[in-house]
Enzyme design. Sequence first.
Site, PDB file in Angstrom:
ATOM      1  N   CYS A 202       0.823  -1.218   0.000  1.00  0.00           N
ATOM      2  CA  CYS A 202       0.000   0.000   0.000  1.00  0.00           C
ATOM      3  C   CYS A 202       0.854   1.264   0.000  1.00  0.00           C
ATOM      4  O   CYS A 202       0.521   2.258  -0.621  1.00  0.00           O
ATOM      5  CB  CYS A 202      -0.917  -0.010   1.214  1.00  0.00           C
ATOM      6  SG  CYS A 202      -2.512   0.675   0.843  1.00  0.00           S
TER       7      CYS A 202
ATOM      8  N   CYS B 108      17.427  -4.469  12.733  1.00  0.00           N
ATOM      9  CA  CYS B 108      18.297  -5.583  12.333  1.00  0.00           C
ATOM     10  C   CYS B 108      18.971  -5.190  11.026  1.00  0.00           C
ATOM     11  O   CYS B 108      19.013  -4.011  10.681  1.00  0.00           O
ATOM     12  CB  CYS B 108      17.496  -6.885  12.205  1.00  0.00           C
ATOM     13  SG  CYS B 108      16.371  -6.878  10.822  1.00  0.00           S
TER      14      CYS B 108
END
Length: 356
Positions: A180, A319
Amino acid sequence: MDRYQRQTVLKEFGPEAQEMLKDASVLVVGAGGLGIPVLQYLNAMGVGTLGIVEQDVVEITNLQRQVLYTENDLGKPKLDVVLKRLQTQNSNTRFKVFDTFLSRQNALDIISEFDVVVDGTDNFPTRYLINDSCVILKKPFVSGAIQGFEGQLSVFNFQDGPTYRCLFPNMPGQAEIPNCNENGVLGVVPGIIGNLQALEVIKVITGRGEALSGKLLLFNGLLQSYQTISFSRCPENMAITSLQESYGMELCDVYNTLKLEDLEKLSKEGTTIQLIDVRTEEEYTNYCLPHIKSKNIPLDELLARTQELDLNSPIYILCQSGKRSAVAVKQLEELNLGPTLYHIEGGINRFLTLSQ
Ligand SMILES: Nc1ncnc2c1ncn2[C@@H]1O[C@H](COP(=O)(O)OP(=O)(O)OP(=O)(O)O)[C@@H](O)[C@H]1O
């Protein structure tokens, strides 16, 4: 009753239908582009009990379509803002709010408290989860979806009618799912589909008219066209008795995602950031973000080391690429520790690319 006179005067509706609304309970999953208009209209029209499941915060990019939120609400939990506004809109409504995302762990408990479910979310894992839960609990659900200038609407699992899986048997793979954020949506489109969802809920509750069961409505905003296609039930989809082991929710954008640039901005503004880097110790020693202080708790140790987290402030998780941080947020989310959890989109790789 004065309050609802303009609808009770309709001879096809009448005071009996109003009573039915008052006695009904509707759960709206997601208070975003679709959920907002659904909630506002159901609340205005006198649905007795409204449930809301949501754990997102208001972001600047929400304002062009999530029209209940204002600039003053930026950064605030959607649930708090929406609840306050709905309470002032109709003080007769009973609200049940769930400060969480709907997940495999909580879906059956939450949904079992309501008569009808509305899907106002934006991701396939949640849609399949809602469908399967509704089949198991025998609840109808009103589904809406939007993209770009287009939208879709249907009522599933209503009076033994077809389910979401009868129309879309399998969840699309990650690569096929349009994102989206990249695809965009014209602000008014969720307003249109959300309002149609509210109308279907009213019909389901009161039995007035004909609910859009076994039919999919396709809306094209550029052509101002509405098309309806029919589909039928597949008995094997009605036979679901338990939820799947996983709906792959950690892979979707359910959790609060923050761009590294926004994190940097917060840090520059002087906000203390609790940044947890969930890469391995070796990766962390080799390289860590140079300009924002972080703590290393490798993903496989995270659940055993939650006592090292400050539960009084938001937790930002980082990360290398954004995959492990999404999993970490999902794992912590299930512990219901309290603080808002953010996963940093694109991880360290994004930082390295931006700083080149
Ligand atoms: N599993 C879920 N449980 C509860 N709410 C959910 C779940 N998945 C998504 N949502 C919520 O559904 C809403 C969907 O809103 P919308 O599609 O307008 O986009 P958004 O997520 O607010 O914004 P954007 O996609 O632009 O980042 C969001 O508020 C989101 O938090």
